[in-house]
Scaffold this active site. Structure first.
Site, PDB file in Angstrom:
ATOM      1  N   PRO A 155       0.634  -1.089   0.047  1.00 16.21           N
ATOM      2  CA  PRO A 155      -0.085   0.007  -0.118  1.00 16.21           C
ATOM      3  C   PRO A 155       0.843   1.177   0.060  1.00 16.21           C
ATOM      4  O   PRO A 155       1.661   1.444   0.513  1.00 16.21           O
ATOM      5  CB  PRO A 155      -0.771  -0.127   1.175  1.00 16.21           C
ATOM      6  N   ASN A 156       0.306   2.320  -0.902  1.00 18.53           N
ATOM      7  CA  ASN A 156       0.988   3.643  -0.894  1.00 18.53           C
ATOM      8  C   ASN A 156       2.087   3.745  -1.763  1.00 18.53           C
ATOM      9  O   ASN A 156       2.453   4.812  -2.111  1.00 18.53           O
ATOM     10  CB  ASN A 156       1.201   4.178   0.579  1.00 18.53           C
ATOM     11  N   ARG A 189       5.136  10.698  -2.546  1.00 17.38           N
ATOM     12  CA  ARG A 189       5.009  10.287  -1.192  1.00 17.38           C
ATOM     13  C   ARG A 189       6.144  10.496  -0.259  1.00 17.38           C
ATOM     14  O   ARG A 189       7.240   9.775  -0.472  1.00 17.38           O
ATOM     15  CB  ARG A 189       4.462   8.989  -1.115  1.00 17.38           C
ATOM     16  N   TYR A 211      11.439   8.394   0.895  1.00 17.19           N
ATOM     17  CA  TYR A 211      11.203   7.292  -0.090  1.00 17.19           C
ATOM     18  C   TYR A 211      11.979   7.755  -1.476  1.00 17.19           C
ATOM     19  O   TYR A 211      12.053   6.751  -2.082  1.00 17.19           O
ATOM     20  CB  TYR A 211       9.740   6.961  -0.388  1.00 17.19           C
ATOM     21  N   ASN A 224       7.820  -5.849  -1.012  1.00 15.28           N
ATOM     22  CA  ASN A 224       8.038  -4.542  -0.016  1.00 15.28           C
ATOM     23  C   ASN A 224       6.419  -4.591   0.370  1.00 15.28           C
ATOM     24  O   ASN A 224       5.634  -4.051  -0.314  1.00 15.28           O
ATOM     25  CB  ASN A 224       8.591  -3.370  -0.808  1.00 15.28           C
ATOM     26  N   GLU A 255      12.506  -9.743   1.457  1.00 12.73           N
ATOM     27  CA  GLU A 255      11.673  -8.858   2.073  1.00 12.73           C
ATOM     28  C   GLU A 255      12.619  -7.439   1.751  1.00 12.73           C
ATOM     29  O   GLU A 255      13.930  -7.296   1.919  1.00 12.73           O
ATOM     30  CB  GLU A 255      11.485  -9.008   3.634  1.00 12.73           C
ATOM     31  N   HIS A 313      12.776  -2.947   1.615  1.00 13.51           N
ATOM     32  CA  HIS A 313      12.299  -1.606   2.096  1.00 13.51           C
ATOM     33  C   HIS A 313      13.225  -0.704   1.446  1.00 13.51           C
ATOM     34  O   HIS A 313      14.535  -0.838   1.563  1.00 13.51           O
ATOM     35  CB  HIS A 313      12.164  -1.681   3.516  1.00 13.51           C
TER      36      HIS A 313
HETATM   37  C1  DQA Z   1       8.381   0.825   3.687  1.00 13.60           C
HETATM   38  C2  DQA Z   1       8.550   0.971   5.283  1.00 13.60           C
HETATM   39  C3  DQA Z   1       7.192   0.762   5.818  1.00 13.60           C
HETATM   40  O1  DQA Z   1       7.451   1.239   7.160  1.00 13.60           O
HETATM   41  C4  DQA Z   1       6.299   1.923   5.263  1.00 13.60           C
HETATM   42  O2  DQA Z   1       4.935   1.487   5.910  1.00 13.60           O
HETATM   43  C5  DQA Z   1       6.020   1.907   4.020  1.00 13.60           C
HETATM   44  C6  DQA Z   1       7.216   1.687   3.102  1.00 13.60           C
HETATM   45  C7  DQA Z   1       9.581   1.318   2.898  1.00 13.60           C
HETATM   46  O3  DQA Z   1       9.988   0.786   1.728  1.00 13.60           O
HETATM   47  O4  DQA Z   1      10.638   1.567   3.486  1.00 13.60           O
HETATM   48  O5  DQA Z   1       4.933   2.081   3.363  1.00 13.60           O
HETATM   49  O6  DQA Z   1       8.222  -0.551   3.466  1.00 13.60           O
END
Ligand code: DQA
Length: 151
Positions: free
Chosen positions: A11-12, A19, A24, A75, A99, A101
């Site tokens: 999400p997002n 964002r 990010y 992610n 995983e 991020h």
């Molecule tokens: C994220 C880190 C998460 O805590 C956050 O909710 C995200 C992005 C990252 O890519 O740094 O939406 O997964």
């Protein structure tokens, strides 16, 4: 031809670039898709990149990966910190799972410090911006190729 590497985003992440760019970065998910496809191709794989704001859709794609993918990069965004459903889906996979991020959640708010995914994935890449995706794709591809060379 090997099965593709699934690159799943939660999400997002569809709003990457606008964002919180100070956290990010300014690259869009579309930019990252192109880079992931290029990196996967270097190792002989196709990258199938998908994003959803819906937990169940991510679960369905992870289930699909059981038979259709060589590896999964995920992610899960905020679901990382909340989703037993994604944890359970990942537990069913017998292929490498990474995983990833963009940020390093361990350096951020306390609620981001726990990941439901980390205990069940092959490895974690975090904190390198869009390079986290590329490193994760590369790690997954190398694992799959190494296992194939041994077989
Ligand atoms: C994220 C880190 C998460 O805590 C956050 O909710 C995200 C992005 C990252 O890519 O740094 O939406 O997964």
């Amino acid at each position: 031809m090997s099965k593709p590497i699934y690159v799943l985003s939660g999400p997002n992440l569809n709003l990457l670039g606008v964002r919180e760019p100070e956290i990010y970065g300014y690259e869009t998910l579309e930019d990252i898709r192109v880079l992931c496809e290029e990196r996967a191709a270097v190792f002989g794989f196709e990258a199938v990149c998908r994003q959803s704001n819906h937990e169940g859709e991510l679960v369905a794609w992870i289930q699909e990966a059981r038979t259709e993918a060589s590896a999964v990069v995920i992610n899960a965004a905020a679901y990382t910190h909340t989703s037993v459903a994604i944890l359970d889906a990942l537990k069913m996979l017998k292929i490498p799972t990474v995983e990833c991020h963009l940020s390093n959640p361990a350096t951020r708010e306390a609620f981001r410090h726990h990941s439901y995914l980390s205990p069940v994935v092959t490895g974690v890449v975090a904190g390198f911006g869009s390079n986290s995706y590329l490193l994760a794709v590369e790690a997954a591809a190398r694992l799959v190729n190494a296992a194939a060379a041994k077989a």
